[in-house]
Design a protein around this motif. Structure first.
Motif, PDB file in Angstrom:
ATOM      1  N   ASP A   1      -3.893   1.018  -6.439  1.00 22.35           N
ATOM      2  CA  ASP A   1      -2.538   0.801  -5.934  1.00 22.35           C
ATOM      3  C   ASP A   1      -1.538   1.166  -7.023  1.00 22.35           C
ATOM      4  OD1 ASP A   1      -0.684   0.142  -4.079  1.00 22.35           O
ATOM      5  OD2 ASP A   1      -1.082  -2.020  -4.078  1.00 22.35           O
TER       6      ASP A   1
ATOM      7  N   GLU B   1      -1.425  -0.417   1.888  1.00 22.65           N
ATOM      8  CA  GLU B   1      -2.655  -1.165   1.605  1.00 22.65           C
ATOM      9  C   GLU B   1      -3.477  -1.367   2.880  1.00 22.65           C
ATOM     10  OE1 GLU B   1      -2.296  -4.468  -0.945  1.00 22.65           O
ATOM     11  OE2 GLU B   1      -4.394  -5.046  -0.664  1.00 22.65           O
TER      12      GLU B   1
ATOM     13  N   ARG C   1       7.048  -5.083   5.852  1.00 27.70           N
ATOM     14  CA  ARG C   1       6.997  -6.362   5.152  1.00 27.70           C
ATOM     15  C   ARG C   1       8.277  -7.164   5.414  1.00 27.70           C
ATOM     16  NH1 ARG C   1       6.044  -4.951   0.145  1.00 27.70           N
ATOM     17  NH2 ARG C   1       3.801  -5.185   0.339  1.00 27.70           N
TER      18      ARG C   1
END
Ligand SMILES: Nc1ncnc2c1ncn2[C@@H]1O[C@H](COP(=O)(O)OP(=O)(O)OP(=O)(O)O)[C@@H](O)[C@H]1O
Ligand SMILES: [Mg+2]
Length: 467
Positions: free
Chosen positions: A246, A182, A364
Motif C-alpha cells: 500500500d 484496498e 470512505r
C-alpha cells in the motif's frame, strides 16, 4: 431417490403429531428434504439456521403462538423462502393478513394432498425465480464480490479482477484516497487460487528505510542494533499468497531497487544475510499518487514502475460515477445498521442529496456520513439533516456550550458538559476534513487510534480500521 439432490428444503411447523406424520411421509416420498417441528418456538429456532429453507409450511394457530410469526421470521430471513399457511379455521381476515405479510398461499384444513403438493411445487418455482433474480442483481451491483457499484467502470473493473485474479503478474491499483483500492487488492486475492494462503499488507510509507527493508525482506539475528532475533519478513510471510504494497509511491528509492530485484528474481535476501530465499508471492501495489509524474520527477524508478504496472486498475473518484452512490449508500447503511443494531432506511431526498455531493474523501467519506447518520438519526428514516450533520443539537442554544458566560446552573454536571463539547468537536473535525477520520485526527493533533477510540466512546463509529 437415493443419491439424488433433494427437490427442496422444507420446514413444516404444526402442533398436531398426526398431521406432521402424514406430511413427513407425503413430502419425503416426493423427494423433499423435510424438517418437522412442533410449534412456533421450535420453528423460529430452525429458521435462524443457514442456509434458509426453500419453503415453509406452517399451521396458523398453535398453542405457543401464531403461524404469522413463523411467516414473518421466514420472510425476514430470506426473501426467496416461500411460506404456505394452513389452518383449520376458515378465517378470511387471517388469510388476508397472511397474504399481506408475504405468504405464498393459504390453505384450509382439511386439504387434499394433491392440492398441497401442487401449491408447494409452484411455491418452489417461485423460490427459484426469486433466488436467480437476486443472484443476478447481486452480480450487477457487485454484491457478490464485495465491490459495490453499477457504473460501467465498476462493472468493467469487476470483470478485470475476475480475469486477472489468477495471473502471476503484478497489479498496480491507482485512485484517490477512499476509492476502494484496498478492497480491490483483497478481491484479487480472494478470487484467486491463493485465497487459502495469507494476504499480507504493508504500508510502504509507514517506516523509515532500514526498518522497512527488514520488515519486507527479514533480517538475521544481530543484523543491526535491536535485531535480537532472526525474522522472516513479510515477503516470506505471504508465501503462496498475496503481498499488498500500500502507498507504494512512498517507498524510499534505495528500497525500490531491492523490491525490483525481489520481483524479478522471485527471491529475497534478509538484511545481514548472504543467502537468498525463493518466494512465491503475488504482488499487488496501490498508490494515490500520480506515479507517472513521480517517475518523470525522478522520485520513483521507471523500471520498478513498469514491473508493477503490468496490469493496471484505476478507481475513478466517486463524484465521476454518481450512479454508484445509491447502491453504495444502501450497502453501507445495511452494514452499519446491522453493526449498530438499528433498523433504518434512506429517504429518496437523502439519496438525491448524497448523489450530488462532491465527496473529496470518496467512498470512505460516504461511509463515514452513513455511519454517523446511523448513530445519530432519530429514525426510522435517515434524512438530509442526519447526513449533513445539520440536525440541531438537542439542547437549546447554538454553537458550543459556554459555561463561563453567567452563573453556572446548580447542580452543574461538568463531565457531561465536557463530553458534549468533545463530541461536537469530533464531529466538526470530521465535517471539516470531508469525513476522512485520518485527516480529522490530524486536525485535532491526535493519533488516528485515539480519535477512533473517542468516536467509539460516543457511539459515533464502528471500530474497524480505515487506513
Ligand atoms: N466499491 C465499493 N464497495 C463497497 N465498499 C467500498 C467500495 N469502495 C470503497 N469501499 C469502502 O470504503 C472504504 C475505503 O476503501 P479503501 O480503504 O479500499 O480505500 P483506499 O482507496 O485504499 O483509500 P486510501 O488511499 O485512503 O488508503 C472501505 O471501508 C471500503 O470497504
Ligand atoms: Mg488504502
Amino acid at each position: 431417490m437415493a443419491g439424488d439432490e433433494p427437490k427442496g428444503r422444507i420446514l413444516v411447523s404444526d402442533d398436531e403429531p398426526g398431521l406432521r406424520e402424514m406430511l413427513r411421509v407425503l413430502l419425503r416420498r416426493r423427494g423433499y428434504d423435510v424438517t418437522l417441528v412442533d410449534g412456533v418456538r421450535a420453528a423460529l429456532a430452525h429458521l435462524g439456521a443457514d442456509p434458509p429453507y426453500d419453503a415453509v409450511v406452517t399451521d396458523l394457530r398453535m398453542p405457543d403462538g401464531s403461524g404469522l410469526e413463523v411467516l414473518e421470521a421466514a420472510r425476514e430471513k430470506s426473501e426467496s423462502t416461500q411460506v404456505i399457511v394452513i389452518t383449520a379455521f376458515a378465517a378470511t381476515d387471517r388469510a388476508v393478513e397472511a397474504m399481506r405479510l408475504g405468504a405464498y398461499d393459504f390453505l384450509e384444513k382439511p386439504f387434499k394432498n394433491d392440492v398441497l403438493l401442487a401449491t408447494l411445487e409452484k411455491a418452489l418455482e417461485k423460490h427459484d425465480i426469486v433466488r436467480e433474480n437476486r443472484a443476478l442483481r447481486d452480480h450487477l451491483t457487485g454484491k457478490d464480490s464485495g465491490l459495490i457499484g453499477v457504473s460501467d467502470v465498476m462493472q468493467e473493473l469487476r470483470r478485470l479482477i475476475a480475469r486477472a485474479a489468477d495471473a502471476p503478474t503484478s497489479v498496480l491499483i491507482t485512485g484517490e484516497s477512499g476509492t476502494g483500492k484496498e478492497l480491490v487488492a483483497r478481491a484479487l486475492h480472494t478470487q484467486s487460487s491463493r485465497r487459502e494462503r495469507a494476504f499480507v499488507t504493508i504500508n510502504c510509507g509507514a517506516l523509515p528505510e532500514q526498518l522497512m527493508e527488514s520488515e519486507l525482506f527479514g533480517h538475521e539475528k544481530g543484523a543491526f542494533t535491536g535485531a535480537a532475533a532472526k525474522k522472516d519478513g513479510l515477503f516470506r510471510a505471504a508465501e503462496g499468497g498475496t503481498l499488498f504494497l500500500d502507498e507504494v509511491g512512498e517507498l524510499p528509492l534505495p528500497l525500490q531497487v531491492k523490491l525490483l530485484r525481489a520481483l524479478q528474481e522471485r527471491k529475497v535476501r534478509p538484511v545481514g544475510s548472504e543467502r537468498e530465499h525463493p518466494v512465491d508471492v503475488r504482488v499487488v501495489a496501490a498508490t494515490n499518487r500520480d506515479l507517472e509524474a513521480e517517475v518523470r520527477e525522478g522520485r520513483f524508478r521507471e523500471d520498478l514502475y513498469y514491473r508493477l504496472n503490468v496490469i493496471r486498475m484505476t478507481l475513478p473518484p466517486l463524484r465521476d460515477r454518481p450512479e454508484d452512490v445509491r447502491p453504495l449508500a444502501e450497502h453501507l447503511l445495511h452494514k452499519h445498521a446491522t453493526f449498530q443494531r438499528r433498523s433504518l432506511r434512506l429517504g429518496d431526498e437523502a439519496l438525491r442529496w448524497l448523489a450530488a455531493q462532491p465527496f473529496p474523501g470518496n467512498v470512505r467519506e460516504l461511509e463515514n456520513l452513513v455511519e454517523r447518520a446511523v448513530a445519530l438519526a432519530p429514525g426510522p428514516e435517515i434524512d438530509v439533516e442526519d447526513l449533513a450533520g445539520r440536525r440541531p443539537p438537542p439542547t437549546p442554544g447554538t454553537g458550543l456550550p459556554r459555561p463561563l458566560d453567567g452563573p453556572l446552573p446548580d447542580p452543574f454536571d461538568l463531565d457531561a458538559h465536557l463530553a458534549e463539547i468533545e463530541k461536537r468537536i469530533l464531529l466538526q473535525a470530521l465535517e471539516q476534513r470531508g469525513g476522512v477520520r485520518k485527516h480529522a485526527a490530524k486536525l485535532l493533533g491526535m493519533t488516528f487510534r485515539s480519535f477512533r477510540y473517542r468516536l467509539a466512546k460516543y457511539g459515533l463509529g464502528g471500530d474497524e480500521e480505515d487506513e
